[in-house]
Design a protein around this motif. Structure first.
Motif, PDB file in Angstrom:
ATOM      1  N   ARG A 169     -44.314  14.843  63.842  1.00 22.03           N
ATOM      2  CA  ARG A 169     -43.940  15.150  62.149  1.00 22.03           C
ATOM      3  C   ARG A 169     -43.272  14.340  61.697  1.00 22.03           C
ATOM      4  NH1 ARG A 169     -41.826  21.144  61.445  1.00 22.03           N
ATOM      5  NH2 ARG A 169     -42.619  20.379  59.196  1.00 22.03           N
ATOM      6  N   GLU A 211     -37.007   9.379  61.876  1.00 21.70           N
ATOM      7  CA  GLU A 211     -38.042   9.950  61.030  1.00 21.70           C
ATOM      8  C   GLU A 211     -39.017   8.838  60.849  1.00 21.70           C
ATOM      9  OE1 GLU A 211     -35.925  10.602  57.484  1.00 21.70           O
ATOM     10  OE2 GLU A 211     -35.016  12.373  58.420  1.00 21.70           O
ATOM     11  N   THR A 243     -44.390  17.062  69.480  1.00 19.04           N
ATOM     12  CA  THR A 243     -44.660  18.392  70.439  1.00 19.04           C
ATOM     13  C   THR A 243     -45.956  17.873  71.318  1.00 19.04           C
ATOM     14  OG1 THR A 243     -43.774  20.041  68.827  1.00 19.04           O
ATOM     15  CG2 THR A 243     -45.437  20.968  70.482  1.00 19.04           C
ATOM     16  N   SER A 277     -39.846  15.047  64.963  1.00 17.95           N
ATOM     17  CA  SER A 277     -40.115  16.128  66.018  1.00 17.95           C
ATOM     18  C   SER A 277     -41.579  15.619  66.594  1.00 17.95           C
ATOM     19  CB  SER A 277     -40.004  17.521  65.802  1.00 17.95           C
ATOM     20  OG  SER A 277     -40.866  17.828  64.651  1.00 17.95           O
ATOM     21  N   ASP A 282     -40.326  14.185  60.323  1.00 21.39           N
ATOM     22  CA  ASP A 282     -38.985  14.594  60.472  1.00 21.39           C
ATOM     23  C   ASP A 282     -38.574  14.191  61.573  1.00 21.39           C
ATOM     24  OD1 ASP A 282     -39.959  16.468  62.212  1.00 21.39           O
ATOM     25  OD2 ASP A 282     -38.764  18.036  61.327  1.00 21.39           O
ATOM     26  N   GLU A 286     -35.374  11.665  75.738  1.00 21.08           N
ATOM     27  CA  GLU A 286     -35.262  10.431  75.249  1.00 21.08           C
ATOM     28  C   GLU A 286     -34.630   9.557  76.527  1.00 21.08           C
ATOM     29  OE1 GLU A 286     -32.533   7.950  72.275  1.00 21.08           O
ATOM     30  OE2 GLU A 286     -33.274   9.994  71.548  1.00 21.08           O
ATOM     31  N   ARG A 323     -41.365  19.850  73.798  1.00 27.13           N
ATOM     32  CA  ARG A 323     -40.832  19.698  71.999  1.00 27.13           C
ATOM     33  C   ARG A 323     -39.739  18.855  72.281  1.00 27.13           C
ATOM     34  NH1 ARG A 323     -38.404  21.922  67.520  1.00 27.13           N
ATOM     35  NH2 ARG A 323     -39.853  21.425  65.616  1.00 27.13           N
ATOM     36  N   LYS A 324     -39.608  17.653  71.484  1.00 26.28           N
ATOM     37  CA  LYS A 324     -38.244  16.913  71.301  1.00 26.28           C
ATOM     38  C   LYS A 324     -38.131  16.917  69.756  1.00 26.28           C
ATOM     39  CE  LYS A 324     -34.977  14.152  72.417  1.00 26.28           C
ATOM     40  NZ  LYS A 324     -33.776  14.528  72.976  1.00 26.28           N
ATOM     41  N   VAL A 325     -36.989  17.308  69.521  1.00 22.16           N
ATOM     42  CA  VAL A 325     -36.352  16.935  67.969  1.00 22.16           C
ATOM     43  C   VAL A 325     -35.548  15.562  68.160  1.00 22.16           C
ATOM     44  CG1 VAL A 325     -35.076  17.789  65.951  1.00 22.16           C
ATOM     45  CG2 VAL A 325     -36.307  19.379  67.415  1.00 22.16           C
ATOM     46  N   THR A 326     -35.974  14.636  67.332  1.00 26.38           N
ATOM     47  CA  THR A 326     -35.395  13.442  67.277  1.00 26.38           C
ATOM     48  C   THR A 326     -34.601  13.101  66.005  1.00 26.38           C
ATOM     49  OG1 THR A 326     -37.123  11.912  66.446  1.00 26.38           O
ATOM     50  CG2 THR A 326     -37.254  12.416  68.903  1.00 26.38           C
ATOM     51  N   ASP A 327     -33.908  12.381  65.854  1.00 23.53           N
ATOM     52  CA  ASP A 327     -33.399  11.841  64.541  1.00 23.53           C
ATOM     53  C   ASP A 327     -34.113  10.672  63.849  1.00 23.53           C
ATOM     54  OD1 ASP A 327     -31.948  10.212  66.201  1.00 23.53           O
ATOM     55  OD2 ASP A 327     -30.244  10.543  65.425  1.00 23.53           O
TER      56      ASP A 327
END
Length: 187
Positions: free
Chosen positions: A85, A109, A91, A89, A87, A142, A103-107
């Motif tokens: 995505r 973009e 998956t 993230s 933003d 990460e 699933r990983k939400v990174t900062d």
């Protein structure tokens, strides 16, 4: 169904807006979009709710439901579908079962499509400012990241970032700048 050289044959009818991903086990794999009317409104990321495998011999379409609808740019690599995505993230989903692997939400973009190293068991991404990100391909944790390039050029908006592996060396682009890094880490 055997096809001769240069011949075309319809093998299956897919849902409207299905997206081709590649092949798994010699069978074409597609993403099936969720079909709600609001999904197709401008500016809305289209959610996908299933994978579709087509048996080329019979035309039978097997639907593999996803546990939850997923959005983002989808890329198939080595039997895993990565949904990335804007933003930052990511998956990872099994192309065989539709099961979410991680699933990983990174900062970070505006990530590129992934490049996967089987040797290092990592998934690499670049962003438009020349930052590289390495995630563990098994867990999504990460592993490392780099700082942005000091000067990625003046075309960061015009060209999407790309990351390639050439014998496990990372080669990426940001804007009109190409750069390379070792898979061992940022320095």
């Amino acid at each position: 169904m055997k096809l001769g050289p240069g011949s075309l044959s319809e093998i299956a009818t897919l849902p409207r807006k299905a997206q081709a991903l590649g092949a798994v086990g010699g069978q074409p794999l597609f993403l099936a979009p969720q079909t709600a009317k609001d999904v197709y409104e401008a500016g809305y990321e289209r959610p996908y709710n299933a994978l579709l495998r087509v048996a080329t011999e019979t035309g039978q379409v097997s639907r593999i439901p996803l546990a939850q609808p997923l959005t983002g740019a989808a890329t198939l690599v080595d039997g895993v579908v990565y949904f990335v995505r804007s933003d930052g993230s990511v998956t990872a989903v099994s192309a065989d079962s539709g099961k979410r692997l991680w699933r990983k939400v990174t900062d970070v973009e505006s990530l590129s499509a992934p490049a996967v190293s089987a040797t290092y068991r990592r998934v690499y991404f670049a962003n438009r400012f020349g930052r590289l990100l390495a995630l563990d391909s098994r867990t999504g944790a990460e592993v490392w990241r780099t700082s942005a390039l000091a000067d990625p050029g003046d075309k960061t908006q015009a060209y999407p970032p790309r990351v390639l592996l050439i014998k496990d060396a990372i080669v990426a682009t940001a804007g009109d700048t190409a750069f390379s890094r070792s898979p061992d880490g940022p320095d």
